[in-house]
Motif scaffolding. Sequence first.
Motif, PDB file in Angstrom:
ATOM      1  N   ILE A   1       0.900  -0.951   0.109  1.00  0.00           N
ATOM      2  CA  ILE A   1       0.001   0.008  -0.049  1.00  0.00           C
ATOM      3  C   ILE A   1       0.849   1.237  -0.024  1.00  0.00           C
ATOM      4  O   ILE A   1       0.745   2.336  -0.693  1.00  0.00           O
ATOM      5  CB  ILE A   1      -0.874   0.016   1.320  1.00  0.00           C
ATOM      6  N   GLU A   2       1.868   1.181   0.794  1.00  0.00           N
ATOM      7  CA  GLU A   2       3.037   2.428   0.925  1.00  0.00           C
ATOM      8  C   GLU A   2       3.677   2.534  -0.394  1.00  0.00           C
ATOM      9  O   GLU A   2       3.808   3.685  -1.005  1.00  0.00           O
ATOM     10  CB  GLU A   2       3.952   2.023   1.890  1.00  0.00           C
ATOM     11  N   ARG A   3       3.582   1.451  -1.324  1.00  0.00           N
ATOM     12  CA  ARG A   3       4.240   1.637  -2.813  1.00  0.00           C
ATOM     13  C   ARG A   3       3.284   2.352  -3.632  1.00  0.00           C
ATOM     14  O   ARG A   3       3.602   3.151  -4.544  1.00  0.00           O
ATOM     15  CB  ARG A   3       4.729   0.364  -3.244  1.00  0.00           C
ATOM     16  N   ALA A   4       1.859   2.018  -3.318  1.00  0.00           N
ATOM     17  CA  ALA A   4       0.840   2.671  -4.065  1.00  0.00           C
ATOM     18  C   ALA A   4       0.829   4.155  -3.946  1.00  0.00           C
ATOM     19  O   ALA A   4       0.706   4.858  -4.749  1.00  0.00           O
ATOM     20  CB  ALA A   4      -0.282   1.872  -3.815  1.00  0.00           C
TER      21      ALA A   4
ATOM     22  N   LEU B   1       1.739   9.680   3.844  1.00  0.00           N
ATOM     23  CA  LEU B   1       0.752   9.425   4.625  1.00  0.00           C
ATOM     24  C   LEU B   1       1.292   8.762   5.817  1.00  0.00           C
ATOM     25  O   LEU B   1       2.276   7.847   5.755  1.00  0.00           O
ATOM     26  CB  LEU B   1      -0.327   8.519   4.020  1.00  0.00           C
ATOM     27  N   ALA B   2       0.508   8.805   6.781  1.00  0.00           N
ATOM     28  CA  ALA B   2       1.171   8.191   8.071  1.00  0.00           C
ATOM     29  C   ALA B   2      -0.168   7.354   8.614  1.00  0.00           C
ATOM     30  O   ALA B   2      -1.334   7.653   8.726  1.00  0.00           O
ATOM     31  CB  ALA B   2       1.263   9.256   9.257  1.00  0.00           C
ATOM     32  N   PHE B   3       0.141   5.926   8.702  1.00  0.00           N
ATOM     33  CA  PHE B   3      -0.673   4.871   8.992  1.00  0.00           C
ATOM     34  C   PHE B   3      -0.773   4.802  10.478  1.00  0.00           C
ATOM     35  O   PHE B   3       0.511   4.877  11.229  1.00  0.00           O
ATOM     36  CB  PHE B   3      -0.385   3.849   8.137  1.00  0.00           C
ATOM     37  N   GLU B   4      -1.863   4.214  11.025  1.00  0.00           N
ATOM     38  CA  GLU B   4      -1.767   4.058  12.283  1.00  0.00           C
ATOM     39  C   GLU B   4      -0.820   2.615  12.757  1.00  0.00           C
ATOM     40  O   GLU B   4      -0.540   1.974  11.874  1.00  0.00           O
ATOM     41  CB  GLU B   4      -3.188   3.369  12.938  1.00  0.00           C
ATOM     42  N   GLY B   5      -0.171   2.939  14.077  1.00  0.00           N
ATOM     43  CA  GLY B   5       0.881   1.968  14.357  1.00  0.00           C
ATOM     44  C   GLY B   5       0.479   1.316  15.553  1.00  0.00           C
ATOM     45  O   GLY B   5      -0.620   1.378  16.121  1.00  0.00           O
ATOM     46  N   SER B   6       1.255   0.365  16.198  1.00  0.00           N
ATOM     47  CA  SER B   6       0.959  -0.500  17.170  1.00  0.00           C
ATOM     48  C   SER B   6       2.468  -0.914  17.883  1.00  0.00           C
ATOM     49  O   SER B   6       3.245  -1.283  17.380  1.00  0.00           O
ATOM     50  CB  SER B   6       0.438  -1.607  16.648  1.00  0.00           C
TER      51      SER B   6
END
Length: 420
Positions: free
Chosen positions: A392-395, A404-409
Amino acid sequence: MRFKTTTAIALISLAAAPVFAQSKTEVLGTYADIAQAGYADSLATAQTLQQAVDALIAEPSAEALQAARAAWLAARVPYQQTEVFRFGNAIVDDWEGKVNAWPLDEGLIDYVDASYGGVSDENALAALNVVANPVFTLGGEEVDAAQITPALLEGQLHEAGAIESNVATGYHAIEFLLWGQDLNGTDFGAGNRPWTDYATGADCTNDNCDRRGDYLKAATDLLVSDLVWMADQWAEGGAARQAVLEDETAGINAILTGMGSLSYGEQAGERMKLGVMLNDPEEEHDCFSDNTHNSHYYDGLGVRNVYLGEYLRVDGSVVSGPSLSDLVAAADATVDQDLRDRLNTTMVELAQIKTAAEAGFSYDMMLARGNAEGEALIMSAVDALVDQTRAIERAVTVLGTGALAFEGSDSLDDPNAVFE
């Protein structure tokens, strides 16, 4: 042991020949159409649940309780596919905690086993038991709960004291009232609330059967009204649809953010790897009903739906149109094919968990300390979700819509912090 399944294989054949989108606006229109259909299906199945709950309360029986449980399980199928709309859409994220918050301190709602404990430093309301107490103190003020209503649940109890585990509304409050606590730990078995918890007169077990029914009805009615509201937000002229359509770049980023955040921090991290690290069945998403394998599966399917631009509705019809996959393929066909492949791999891995659970190897059993087979099943899906996120990051990169920043854990990003 690997569990063979045909479920995911059938999914792989969907949308094999994409029609290239003419514009980002068309892609966003498909996305909004899928959201509207998903919430409409969630509403319809919640209304079926509402009817089953009303029937249980009117004429309690083992059969009526089982029918209500079956309706709850069916209602989860479309709803879980809408979770991909939460991240990236503020309207959904601000609302979601009312309908799908977890985990919950169930002692807030009703009786619990002695092993549950009681009031803690973290939550003074953890054993409030609203069902048993028509009057109680909340925030230093006396609350009249003689009538258990949607307004009481939503306005005063839900997240009382600003404590997230004080979950008084939504699917999981209803789940607890239908199944009761799952006291089996990491052994096989779900909650086993007796139907007589809703019986009248001398047949009533565990006291306050009328108030328990009132709570169940209030929570179910509130869920239906909340879903009516959200379905309207995605209809023509609705605020959520308009927010997505008014800015093409922001709209495309909302799709990508939803896909990446659900895949990575929420599902791979908080819902899956964390439970493996803690060996804790309380980390199951649908812990009372032992339905977690389905919740994970349909979360994954929801991500795939919005990328491919297609959604299979409860009635068997398909909502489809120009997709994000079309846009990515136009920019870089290799990146698109890689993401498609990784989405399919994720669905195969989630289907392995689903198939195993349905064959008797339940998700809480998979979480048991030392259960190498269960850990392998879960972690294979976690790894697939992480790989999917990288795709998705490559897209994001090839579409050029900005970082974009995605939710982390912590379970993924800083595992040592989980145990601090």
